[in-house]
Design a protein around this motif. Sequence first.
Motif, PDB file in Angstrom:
ATOM      1  N   VAL A   1       7.295  10.470 -17.809  1.00 44.60           N
ATOM      2  CA  VAL A   1       7.130  10.744 -19.115  1.00 44.60           C
ATOM      3  C   VAL A   1       6.158  11.968 -19.441  1.00 44.60           C
ATOM      4  CG1 VAL A   1       6.156  10.026 -21.470  1.00 44.60           C
ATOM      5  CG2 VAL A   1       7.395   8.420 -19.954  1.00 44.60           C
ATOM      6  N   GLU A   2       6.528  12.991 -19.996  1.00 43.18           N
ATOM      7  CA  GLU A   2       5.654  14.165 -20.311  1.00 43.18           C
ATOM      8  C   GLU A   2       4.713  14.012 -21.556  1.00 43.18           C
ATOM      9  OE1 GLU A   2       7.104  18.751 -21.280  1.00 43.18           O
ATOM     10  OE2 GLU A   2       6.977  18.217 -19.084  1.00 43.18           O
ATOM     11  N   GLN A   3       5.388  13.465 -22.590  1.00 43.74           N
ATOM     12  CA  GLN A   3       4.733  13.460 -23.713  1.00 43.74           C
ATOM     13  C   GLN A   3       5.042  12.302 -24.517  1.00 43.74           C
ATOM     14  OE1 GLN A   3       3.686  17.209 -26.241  1.00 43.74           O
ATOM     15  NE2 GLN A   3       5.136  16.367 -27.439  1.00 43.74           N
ATOM     16  N   VAL A   4       4.248  11.859 -25.364  1.00 45.41           N
ATOM     17  CA  VAL A   4       4.196  10.404 -26.219  1.00 45.41           C
ATOM     18  C   VAL A   4       3.591  10.743 -27.663  1.00 45.41           C
ATOM     19  CG1 VAL A   4       3.990   8.137 -26.949  1.00 45.41           C
ATOM     20  CG2 VAL A   4       4.298   8.778 -24.595  1.00 45.41           C
TER      21      VAL A   4
ATOM     22  N   TRP B   1       0.026  12.159 -26.793  1.00 46.59           N
ATOM     23  CA  TRP B   1      -0.400  11.879 -25.420  1.00 46.59           C
ATOM     24  C   TRP B   1       0.301  12.955 -24.634  1.00 46.59           C
ATOM     25  CZ3 TRP B   1       2.294  10.997 -21.155  1.00 46.59           C
ATOM     26  CH2 TRP B   1       1.394  10.731 -19.971  1.00 46.59           C
ATOM     27  N   ASN B   2      -0.142  13.765 -23.916  1.00 50.34           N
ATOM     28  CA  ASN B   2       0.535  14.855 -23.224  1.00 50.34           C
ATOM     29  C   ASN B   2      -0.016  14.810 -21.406  1.00 50.34           C
ATOM     30  OD1 ASN B   2       1.192  17.380 -21.873  1.00 50.34           O
ATOM     31  ND2 ASN B   2       2.341  17.283 -23.891  1.00 50.34           N
ATOM     32  N   VAL B   3       0.896  14.757 -20.653  1.00 51.76           N
ATOM     33  CA  VAL B   3       0.532  14.728 -19.266  1.00 51.76           C
ATOM     34  C   VAL B   3      -0.313  16.048 -18.884  1.00 51.76           C
ATOM     35  CG1 VAL B   3       2.295  15.874 -18.564  1.00 51.76           C
ATOM     36  CG2 VAL B   3       1.543  14.186 -16.823  1.00 51.76           C
TER      37      VAL B   3
ATOM     38  N   GLY C   1      -6.851  12.083 -22.934  1.00 51.42           N
ATOM     39  CA  GLY C   1      -6.609  11.094 -23.846  1.00 51.42           C
ATOM     40  C   GLY C   1      -5.686  11.456 -25.133  1.00 51.42           C
ATOM     41  N   TRP C   2      -5.483  10.558 -26.110  1.00 51.56           N
ATOM     42  CA  TRP C   2      -5.008  10.615 -27.242  1.00 51.56           C
ATOM     43  C   TRP C   2      -5.478  11.832 -27.929  1.00 51.56           C
ATOM     44  CZ3 TRP C   2       0.001   8.768 -28.603  1.00 51.56           C
ATOM     45  CH2 TRP C   2       0.446   7.739 -27.767  1.00 51.56           C
TER      46      TRP C   2
END
Length: 316
Positions: free
Chosen positions: A264-267, A274-276, A282-283
């Motif tokens: 996962v790269e981004q949520v 949240w991005n790797v 953090g968020w």
Amino acid sequence: MSHPATHPRPARRGRLFRIAAAAVVLLAVAGYLVAQYVSGGPGAPRCTVGSGDGDTYKLSPEQAENAATISAVGTSRGMPERAVTIALATALQESGLRNITRGDRDSLGLFQQRPSQGWGTVDQIMDPVYAAGKFYQRLAEVPGYSRMPLTVAAQKVQRSGFPQAYAKHEPDATLLTAALTGRSPASLTCTVAKDAHPGDPARVRAELTRAFGAGVAPDKGDGREVTIPVHSPARAGANADGGAEQRGWALAHWAVAHAATLRVEQVAYAGHTWNVSGSHKGWRTDSGTASDTSTGSAGDAAQSGAFGQVRITLAG
């Protein structure tokens, strides 16, 4: 009269030593910088759960992934948060939230369940989704378990030789439960390595469905993005009280906890991302400032559509 020749070997050796030492330092610095680039921030890959009171609990990505699975399976079954806390404390004691292949006699997996005692086959027990489901199944058969001390409820299921050992994990399990059930927004973050290999959207959808049940219904979408519509849980239970917002954060935290395995790269959810590449921070809110654990009022969120979907972007 002849004079003995001078030999500058000690000086030469000193210079060679200094050059070698400088090279070692440079290599160490280069290795450190590469590690920071790969991991997205300082230190080794790790996950952190926090609370509004300042309490934190640190765990590895593997532990976070297993904890998120345990919570998701409980949520999908409509189990109350107390059940999730009991399950997490049990797994913390039995395996340290690691899916281990060994234990006392034939004990295996997250909960150290035994094939010889009717918990399932070896392959079934080593599947975290199955193991968690089996634990909840037996916990649900204990009358009044939610009102019992955690040690008593866990012991009714596990039949451990050291039942009091579960008690010391209750504070950490409670913190994990608040984050993983979505009651505590933006409270779980992981610092994980960037992955050069692309993620597989089909695998993400399959894992979501296995953990949360068919009702999670992730959209097929395009390319490397998986979009999950957020609805209030369909099943009854304490987890339904938080509605769509809590459900959305449960899904978002699950995705972050599985970031290393699923690439996962981004949520993105509810105005937070949240991005790797910046996972050590953090968020983040949409404005780019570090987020706190509040997402504003549910009315504002519903008006803006912020709770409408969780977007998971995979490495490409």
